[in-house]
Structures are given as C-alpha cells and as structure tokens.
Design a protein around this motif. Structure first.
Motif, PDB file in Angstrom:
ATOM      1  N   GLU A  27     -18.390  70.313 -20.955  1.00  0.00           N
ATOM      2  CA  GLU A  27     -18.421  68.953 -21.510  1.00  0.00           C
ATOM      3  C   GLU A  27     -19.797  68.333 -21.253  1.00  0.00           C
ATOM      4  OE1 GLU A  27     -15.557  66.836 -22.604  1.00  0.00           O
ATOM      5  OE2 GLU A  27     -14.813  68.865 -23.059  1.00  0.00           O
ATOM      6  N   THR A  28     -20.304  67.594 -22.240  1.00  0.00           N
ATOM      7  CA  THR A  28     -21.570  66.911 -22.036  1.00  0.00           C
ATOM      8  C   THR A  28     -21.312  65.592 -21.311  1.00  0.00           C
ATOM      9  OG1 THR A  28     -22.459  67.897 -24.033  1.00  0.00           O
ATOM     10  CG2 THR A  28     -23.600  65.962 -23.178  1.00  0.00           C
ATOM     11  N   LEU A  29     -21.867  65.475 -20.106  1.00  0.00           N
ATOM     12  CA  LEU A  29     -21.712  64.226 -19.343  1.00  0.00           C
ATOM     13  C   LEU A  29     -22.757  63.214 -19.759  1.00  0.00           C
ATOM     14  CD1 LEU A  29     -21.215  65.609 -15.721  1.00  0.00           C
ATOM     15  CD2 LEU A  29     -19.452  64.944 -17.358  1.00  0.00           C
ATOM     16  N   ALA A  30     -23.933  63.709 -19.985  1.00  0.00           N
ATOM     17  CA  ALA A  30     -25.025  62.801 -20.315  1.00  0.00           C
ATOM     18  C   ALA A  30     -26.038  63.534 -21.166  1.00  0.00           C
ATOM     19  CB  ALA A  30     -25.688  62.297 -19.037  1.00  0.00           C
ATOM     20  N   ARG A  31     -26.752  62.761 -21.975  1.00  0.00           N
ATOM     21  CA  ARG A  31     -27.726  63.358 -22.882  1.00  0.00           C
ATOM     22  C   ARG A  31     -28.926  62.420 -22.949  1.00  0.00           C
ATOM     23  NH1 ARG A  31     -28.505  62.586 -28.159  1.00  0.00           N
ATOM     24  NH2 ARG A  31     -29.409  64.290 -29.363  1.00  0.00           N
ATOM     25  N   GLU A  32     -30.103  62.969 -22.845  1.00  0.00           N
ATOM     26  CA  GLU A  32     -31.304  62.139 -22.868  1.00  0.00           C
ATOM     27  C   GLU A  32     -32.346  62.867 -23.715  1.00  0.00           C
ATOM     28  OE1 GLU A  32     -31.666  59.069 -21.286  1.00  0.00           O
ATOM     29  OE2 GLU A  32     -33.579  59.032 -22.346  1.00  0.00           O
ATOM     30  N   THR A  33     -33.084  62.131 -24.533  1.00  0.00           N
ATOM     31  CA  THR A  33     -34.086  62.800 -25.357  1.00  0.00           C
ATOM     32  C   THR A  33     -35.462  62.180 -25.167  1.00  0.00           C
ATOM     33  OG1 THR A  33     -33.655  61.334 -27.208  1.00  0.00           O
ATOM     34  CG2 THR A  33     -32.458  63.410 -27.185  1.00  0.00           C
ATOM     35  N   THR A  34     -36.449  62.976 -25.404  1.00  0.00           N
ATOM     36  CA  THR A  34     -37.828  62.504 -25.404  1.00  0.00           C
ATOM     37  C   THR A  34     -38.599  63.432 -26.341  1.00  0.00           C
ATOM     38  OG1 THR A  34     -39.749  62.065 -24.008  1.00  0.00           O
ATOM     39  CG2 THR A  34     -38.372  63.872 -23.330  1.00  0.00           C
ATOM     40  N   SER A  35     -39.890  63.254 -26.454  1.00  0.00           N
ATOM     41  CA  SER A  35     -40.621  64.136 -27.371  1.00  0.00           C
ATOM     42  C   SER A  35     -42.083  64.229 -26.983  1.00  0.00           C
ATOM     43  CB  SER A  35     -40.503  63.618 -28.799  1.00  0.00           C
ATOM     44  OG  SER A  35     -41.194  62.402 -28.926  1.00  0.00           O
ATOM     45  N   PHE A  36     -42.723  65.252 -27.515  1.00  0.00           N
ATOM     46  CA  PHE A  36     -44.174  65.356 -27.355  1.00  0.00           C
ATOM     47  C   PHE A  36     -44.783  65.863 -28.661  1.00  0.00           C
ATOM     48  CE2 PHE A  36     -42.502  69.426 -25.877  1.00  0.00           C
ATOM     49  CZ  PHE A  36     -43.361  70.364 -26.425  1.00  0.00           C
TER      50      PHE A  36
END
Lengths: 260, 305
Positions: free
Chosen positions: A207-216
């Motif tokens: 199960e996904t508890l948390a999801r965070e995104t960023t980029s470069f």
C-alpha cells in the motif's frame, strides 16, 4: 548538562519537522541538484535523492517497517520497437509495436526487489518498476498480453537497459538510520534532454502510505543548446551555414595543400 | 578525448573520429573517390544514428569535392555545360531522395534499404572492377583503344541534343539529366557522393574523355551534396555540424597523403585494391543482412509526446 541537551535536541527536531508536520504525506524529499548541464565533455553524471520518512505526528521516526520506491522518469516519447524477421533470406524489420508516452529515461530505485514490495497488479496499476512501465504503454494490446506483445515488452526493457537508459536497482535506496534515506540516480552519457520527474513512494505491505514528487532538468550547455536550437528553429540558415563551412574548408584545404 | 555531438546527441571520441576520417580521406585521395561509402557505415557503426550519419556526410563530401573542383578548374578540366545538365537532374534526384529517405525512416526500413543498396551497388561495381583488373593482369597485351566513333546507342535517338565542346561529345540532355538524377538520389539516400558511379558511366557509356570526367563529376557532386545538405537540414534538422567539421578536418588531411601514395601505384593495382575494398564493405553489409542477428529487436523514437 546532558540532561539539558536532550530535550533541546528534541525541540529542535520537532521544530524542524514542524514545517512539514502539516503535510499529511509523511515524506520529505530533496535532490542534490536541480539541473544537469551537458557540455561537450559530458560523460555521465548523477544526482542524489535524499529525504526522510515521517509518521503522522511529523516526527522523524519510521512508521514501522516500510519500503521506498524512487521512480525517475525522463521526457516521454513514443518509442517504436521493431522485430527483424527473415524475409527473402534477409533479416528485415517486419513487426513492430509502439509504446506510447514512454519515458526515454527510467530509473527505479528501491530498497528491495519491486516484486517483493507489491503484487504484479498493483505494480502495473501504480506504474512501478520497468516491467510495469513497458506493459502499461504498449499500444493496441488487451488487458492480458499475448505472447507476441510480451516479447516486445521484454525487448523494450532489454534494449533500454542495454543503452543504460532504463535501470531497476533493488538496492538503490539506502537507509541512514531508521528514517533517513538516500539514493543515487546515475545519468548515462546518452541521457536525453528535458524535465525529469522524480516520484518517491513510501509503501507498506504493497500500500502507498505517502507519495512526494519533485523534478530536475537536463539541459544542453550554451554551445550545444545553441547549435541544436539553430538546427531545429533556423533550419535554412543552419543548412546554409553548413554549406558555407563546407566551401570554406574545401577552399582552405586547396590553399594549404596546393601543389601545382 | 570525448566531444559531445549536439545533433547526434551522443559523445564520441574525437581522436577516433579524426582517425577514421583520416583513413577514409587517405583512401579517397588514393583512388579519387569521395569515400562516403566508407565513412557513412563507419559512423553508423560507432553509434551515430543513420539519419545523422548520412546528413552530416553530405557537407564533408561537398568540402572534399570543392578542393578537387578548384584544382581541376585551374587546369580547365571541367565541362561546366555537361555539369549543368547533370545537375538539373541531380538537384531533382536529391529532392526525391531526401523525401524517400524520410519516408523510409518513418517506416523503419531505412537501415535495411541502405544495407541492401550498399550490397547491390558496391558488390556490382566492385565485382566488375575485380573481373576487369584480374583479366587485364592476366593478358598483358595492349587492349584496342575504345573507338571514338561509336555505334549508335538507344539514347542517341532522344531529342534535345546538345554539343559539349570540352567533353567533345554530342548527346541528348535527357539521359545525362537522368544519370544526374540517379546520382543525386543515391547521394541523398545513401550518404555517398556517387563518384564511383558517375565516373564509369561518363567514361564507358557517354565516352567523355577521362581528363574531363573527374573534374566534371566532382563539380556535379559538389553542387548535389550542397543541395543535399540544405535539404537534410531543412526537412530533418539532422546535419551535425560538429561531426561535419571533424570529418572535414580528417578527410582533407588524409586525402593529401592518399593522393601522393596513389600516384606511385599503377592504375591497374589501384583498381584491384579499390575493387577488393568495395567488395569487403559490400560483404560486411551482406553479412549483417543474412546472418541471424543476436538481437532481432531494435528501437526507434519518434516525436515527443
């Protein structure tokens, strides 16, 4: 003295975490760099992704045993995979499959093999791992892949891995202590240009508890960018410049090496 | 020393590319051929995309042809009128060739087409030259000179007859322009100048004196390749100028040495060597075509999504 320091540290941690305590996602993610510049001497590079897993109180403390999946996706393109078959005694491209909006670069860093983190359906649904990435994007295939389609899926993965553009690293995420983590995103010399999205998932029992995104960004350095930009935008001028260059160098050679 | 090619989008070893272009330049100087038929496959071999290899070869061939044109011009050994007629066809052929090239690329058949064409073209020319040079090695007796008052050929009946004073021929413009068109087409699709096709055709079919043929063919190749460069740049944006510069440097230096060595060898031996080399390249392509590949799958990327 030491009695005084301990509470101070916890206060400091609580304060530091306080900023993100409002975020219910429970992940803090950062990159060592936001931009990779490719100059004429570029031979590959890397970016470090690091962060911390938080529980619901915003404490830097792991919410039990968990998994981390870091997915880095380069610019999306339609990738066409073709298969050579014997035709009139020659090996010639016949069959082909399009993979629509497929990442030209894909790195999946995890703390253990993706197959152990979640079941195949979840992986495919959530787009986790190379296998799922290829399977999801094949054009014109049904829910269940035929043998032919599966061969193309495997080929895409194999070829992209061979070009070092796709990579799955089951030991790519290192834990530092209980809740801090870091992983290294290796960028090969033939890395494509554009925006790279980094998605970090904190998972537990599939199960996904948390999801965070960023980029470069991967950008060409001034000279390379200008040349490529001119070639694309000022096509006629670029072509004429190539012509002028050819004439100039041909003339130079005839002056330098003139023998008659 | 690595350098990043901005259009091919990959790093290459500068010294390797220079060494390759020196070697190809040497060969081209020695035999008086452009060398595109060697350079394009070599570039593909080191990982340059086929489209970029073909398009970036064009300015290099133009540069080396221009050096030759200047030398022959000083010796007044160029028939500009004949060149112009060839060019009318040549530019048309290049345009059709570039369009054909793009549609092959879209259909994923570019590599196979190039391989088959190389096998057929190099194999045929190399084979003919080999037979000819072995035969002339065997019988040393002087051959009867080719007659200049020829029998009538089928295309002598074509209209639009022109007199080419410097070449001393009287021929219809139609087959000449057709020949030019074929060379232009081959150049655009295969990244070759076509000298090894044009020279024998002008000598054996149109009976143009050898002294004028080389200069005129270089002139035709120069203009066709310049047109090809512009057309590849405008339709594909696939001309890598950094790669082209490397090729020009190596090519022009290499050819100077090649010319010197070539002058010391007899024409017969030169033709034998060239024939063997053409056959080797053709064989390499043939092997790729008929031997079962380790990896039957290949990737090509199309437009960004």
């Amino acid at each position: 003295m030491s009695r005084l320091r301990l509470p101070l540290i916890s206060v400091g941690l609580a304060l530091a975490a306080g900023a993100s305590a409002a975020r219910a996602d429970g992940l803090i993610v950062s990159l060592s760099s936001r931009e990779v510049v490719i100059a004429s001497n570029y031979q590959g590079g890397s970016i470090t992704v690091f962060g911390a897993a938080l529980d619901k109180d915003g404490e830097v403390r792991p919410p039990g045993p968990y998994d981390l999946v870091v997915t880095v996706r380069g610019p999306l393109e339609t990738i066409d995979v073709r298969e050579k078959t014997r035709t009139l005694g020659m090996w010639i491209n016949r069959e082909g499959r399009d993979f629509v909006r497929a990442p030209t670069f894909l790195a999946v860093l995890t703390n253990r093999p993706v197959a152990e983190i979640a079941d195949p359906e979840t992986l495919k649904h959530e787009d986790l791992g190379l296998e799922a990435a290829a399977e999801r994007r094949i054009a014109g295939a049904g829910e269940k892949l035929t043998g032919e389609d599966a061969a193309f899926v495997a080929a895409l993965r194999r070829l992209q891995e061979g070009r070092r553009l796709w990579r799955e690293d089951p030991r790519g995420v290192d834990f530092i202590g209980a809740s801090l983590f870091q992983g290294e995103i290796a960028l090969p010399p033939n890395v494509p240009f554009g925006t790279f999205d980094v998605e970090v998932r904190l998972m537990q029992g599939g199960e996904t508890l948390a999801r965070e995104t960023t980029s470069f960004q991967v950008v060409k350095s001034n000279f390379e960018a200008r040349v490529a930009g001119l070639a694309e935008d000022q096509r006629l001028a670029y072509g004429l410049a190539a012509v002028a260059l050819a004439l100039l160098s041909g003339w130079l050679a005839s002056v330098i090496f003139r023998r008659d | 020393m690595q350098i990043y090619l901005p259009i091919a989008e990959l790093p290459v070893d500068v010294l390797l590319v220079l060494a390759m272009s020196l070697a190809v330049g040497f060969v081209s100087g020695m035999f008086g051929v452009g060398g595109g038929f060697l350079m394009t496959p070599l570039l593909i071999f080191i990982g340059v995309p086929t489209a970029v290899a073909v398009a970036s070869e064009a300015p290099q061939i133009a540069a080396s042809a221009f050096t030759g044109v200047l030398a022959y011009w000083r010796r007044r050994a160029i028939d500009f009128k004949l060149g112009a007629v060839l060019l009318v066809g040549g530019v048309f052929g290049s345009a059709v060739g570039v369009a054909f090239f793009n549609s092959l690329r879209a259909a994923g058949q570019l590599d196979a087409f190039i391989a088959v064409s190389y096998v057929l073209m190099l194999g045929t020319i190399g084979g003919l030259m080999l037979v000819e040079s072995v035969r002339s090695n065997l019988d040393r007796a002087p051959k009867p000179r080719p007659r200049r008052t020829p029998t009538r050929r089928f295309f002598d009946r074509f209209p639009l007859k022109l007199r080419f004073r410097r070449s001393m021929i009287h021929a219809s413009a139609i087959p000449l322009a057709g020949l030019g068109a074929f060379i232009g087409f081959a150049g655009a699709v295969l990244g070759v100048g076509g000298g090894f096709l044009l020279v024998p055709a002008l000598v054996y079919v149109f009976r143009v004196p050898t002294a004028v043929v080389v200069g005129t063919s270089l002139f035709q190749i120069l203009v066709t390749m310049l047109a090809s460069t512009v057309m590849h740049a405008t339709t594909n944006a696939s001309v890598d100028i950094v790669l082209a510069i490397l090729l020009m440097i190596g090519g022009s230096i290499g050819s100077q040495f090649g010319v010197r060595v070539g002058q010391k060898l007899s024409g017969q031996r030169l033709r034998l060597l060239l024939a063997v080399m053409l056959l080797v390249v053709a064989g390499r392509f043939l092997a790729d075509l008929v031997i079962e590949p380790d990896e039957p799958f290949s990737i090509s990327q199309t437009e960004r999504a």
